[in-house]
Design a protein around this motif. Structure first.
Motif, PDB file in Angstrom:
ATOM      1  N   TRP A 191      69.387 112.137  65.410  1.00  0.00           N
ATOM      2  CA  TRP A 191      68.155 112.338  64.643  1.00  0.00           C
ATOM      3  C   TRP A 191      68.475 112.386  63.148  1.00  0.00           C
ATOM      4  O   TRP A 191      67.745 111.816  62.328  1.00  0.00           O
ATOM      5  N   LYS A 192      69.561 113.071  62.781  1.00  0.00           N
ATOM      6  CA  LYS A 192      69.943 113.159  61.369  1.00  0.00           C
ATOM      7  C   LYS A 192      70.308 111.790  60.802  1.00  0.00           C
ATOM      8  O   LYS A 192      69.913 111.445  59.689  1.00  0.00           O
ATOM      9  N   THR A 193      71.034 111.023  61.584  1.00  0.00           N
ATOM     10  CA  THR A 193      71.394 109.675  61.146  1.00  0.00           C
ATOM     11  C   THR A 193      70.155 108.809  60.985  1.00  0.00           C
ATOM     12  O   THR A 193      70.004 108.097  59.984  1.00  0.00           O
ATOM     13  N   LEU A 194      69.259 108.886  61.956  1.00  0.00           N
ATOM     14  CA  LEU A 194      68.035 108.093  61.878  1.00  0.00           C
ATOM     15  C   LEU A 194      67.188 108.525  60.685  1.00  0.00           C
ATOM     16  O   LEU A 194      66.601 107.675  60.001  1.00  0.00           O
ATOM     17  N   SER A 195      67.132 109.811  60.398  1.00  0.00           N
ATOM     18  CA  SER A 195      66.359 110.278  59.245  1.00  0.00           C
ATOM     19  C   SER A 195      66.924 109.704  57.951  1.00  0.00           C
ATOM     20  O   SER A 195      66.176 109.259  57.079  1.00  0.00           O
ATOM     21  N   ARG A 196      68.247 109.692  57.836  1.00  0.00           N
ATOM     22  CA  ARG A 196      68.896 109.144  56.638  1.00  0.00           C
ATOM     23  C   ARG A 196      68.604 107.651  56.497  1.00  0.00           C
ATOM     24  O   ARG A 196      68.229 107.165  55.428  1.00  0.00           O
ATOM     25  N   LEU A 197      68.736 106.916  57.605  1.00  0.00           N
ATOM     26  CA  LEU A 197      68.473 105.475  57.575  1.00  0.00           C
ATOM     27  C   LEU A 197      67.008 105.180  57.263  1.00  0.00           C
ATOM     28  O   LEU A 197      66.698 104.244  56.519  1.00  0.00           O
ATOM     29  N   ALA A 198      66.120 105.985  57.824  1.00  0.00           N
ATOM     30  CA  ALA A 198      64.687 105.792  57.576  1.00  0.00           C
ATOM     31  C   ALA A 198      64.361 106.036  56.102  1.00  0.00           C
ATOM     32  O   ALA A 198      63.590 105.275  55.505  1.00  0.00           O
ATOM     33  N   LEU A 199      64.931 107.077  55.522  1.00  0.00           N
ATOM     34  CA  LEU A 199      64.697 107.334  54.102  1.00  0.00           C
ATOM     35  C   LEU A 199      65.245 106.203  53.240  1.00  0.00           C
ATOM     36  O   LEU A 199      64.587 105.756  52.298  1.00  0.00           O
ATOM     37  N   GLU A 200      66.434 105.731  53.570  1.00  0.00           N
ATOM     38  CA  GLU A 200      67.033 104.630  52.809  1.00  0.00           C
ATOM     39  C   GLU A 200      66.181 103.367  52.895  1.00  0.00           C
ATOM     40  O   GLU A 200      66.096 102.603  51.938  1.00  0.00           O
ATOM     41  N   ALA A 201      65.545 103.153  54.046  1.00  0.00           N
ATOM     42  CA  ALA A 201      64.708 101.968  54.257  1.00  0.00           C
ATOM     43  C   ALA A 201      63.255 102.218  53.849  1.00  0.00           C
ATOM     44  O   ALA A 201      62.398 101.361  54.051  1.00  0.00           O
ATOM     45  N   ARG A 202      62.983 103.402  53.312  1.00  0.00           N
ATOM     46  CA  ARG A 202      61.637 103.795  52.888  1.00  0.00           C
ATOM     47  C   ARG A 202      60.630 103.773  54.037  1.00  0.00           C
ATOM     48  O   ARG A 202      59.465 103.454  53.859  1.00  0.00           O
ATOM     49  N   GLN A 203      61.093 104.125  55.211  1.00  0.00           N
ATOM     50  CA  GLN A 203      60.232 104.247  56.389  1.00  0.00           C
ATOM     51  C   GLN A 203      59.879 105.726  56.528  1.00  0.00           C
ATOM     52  O   GLN A 203      60.415 106.448  57.365  1.00  0.00           O
ATOM     53  N   LEU A 204      58.982 106.172  55.664  1.00  0.00           N
ATOM     54  CA  LEU A 204      58.724 107.606  55.531  1.00  0.00           C
ATOM     55  C   LEU A 204      58.040 108.209  56.748  1.00  0.00           C
ATOM     56  O   LEU A 204      58.239 109.387  57.053  1.00  0.00           O
ATOM     57  N   HIS A 205      57.239 107.426  57.479  1.00  0.00           N
ATOM     58  CA  HIS A 205      56.632 107.945  58.706  1.00  0.00           C
ATOM     59  C   HIS A 205      57.716 108.271  59.746  1.00  0.00           C
ATOM     60  O   HIS A 205      57.643 109.276  60.444  1.00  0.00           O
ATOM     61  N   ILE A 206      58.705 107.409  59.813  1.00  0.00           N
ATOM     62  CA  ILE A 206      59.813 107.630  60.753  1.00  0.00           C
ATOM     63  C   ILE A 206      60.625 108.849  60.309  1.00  0.00           C
ATOM     64  O   ILE A 206      60.988 109.697  61.132  1.00  0.00           O
ATOM     65  N   ALA A 207      60.918 108.935  59.024  1.00  0.00           N
ATOM     66  CA  ALA A 207      61.679 110.081  58.508  1.00  0.00           C
ATOM     67  C   ALA A 207      60.936 111.384  58.781  1.00  0.00           C
ATOM     68  O   ALA A 207      61.548 112.385  59.166  1.00  0.00           O
ATOM     69  N   GLU A 208      59.614 111.361  58.614  1.00  0.00           N
ATOM     70  CA  GLU A 208      58.809 112.551  58.901  1.00  0.00           C
ATOM     71  C   GLU A 208      58.990 112.989  60.347  1.00  0.00           C
ATOM     72  O   GLU A 208      59.196 114.172  60.639  1.00  0.00           O
TER      73      GLU A 208
END
Length: 84
Positions: free
Chosen positions: A35-52
């Motif tokens: 989950w932490k890795t996915l949150s980092r990748l989502a933020l880097e890709a500007r996929q803020l709904h996923i990061a949320e």
């Protein structure tokens, strides 16, 4: 241009598949790390709904809430742009 949209769509669907996969797992140290890795990748890709969603799964209420507010503002801005 169409190729770019197709590639972006495929990229976005990978994030959704990753969330669906992680949601099917019991929370463990390994799942938390994913989950932490996915949150980092989502933020880097500007996929803020996923990061949320990632931060919500991790129990990080403050980050999840902040991203929810950012997403809400972005949606409202998009709606305003469409109405112009």
């Amino acid at each position: 241009m169409n190729w770019i949209r197709t590639k972006q769509s495929a990229f976005y669907s990978m994030f959704f598949r990753a969330v669906a996969f992680l949601e099917s797992l019991e929370m463990s140290l390994e799942t938390e790390a994913m989950w932490k890795t996915l949150s980092r990748l989502a933020l880097e890709a500007r996929q803020l709904h996923i990061a949320e969603r990632c931060f919500a799964a991790l129990g990080d209420v403050s980050k999840s809430k902040a991203l929810r507010q950012i997403n809400k503002i972005a949606e409202q801005s998009g709606e305003e742009m469409v109405s112009l």
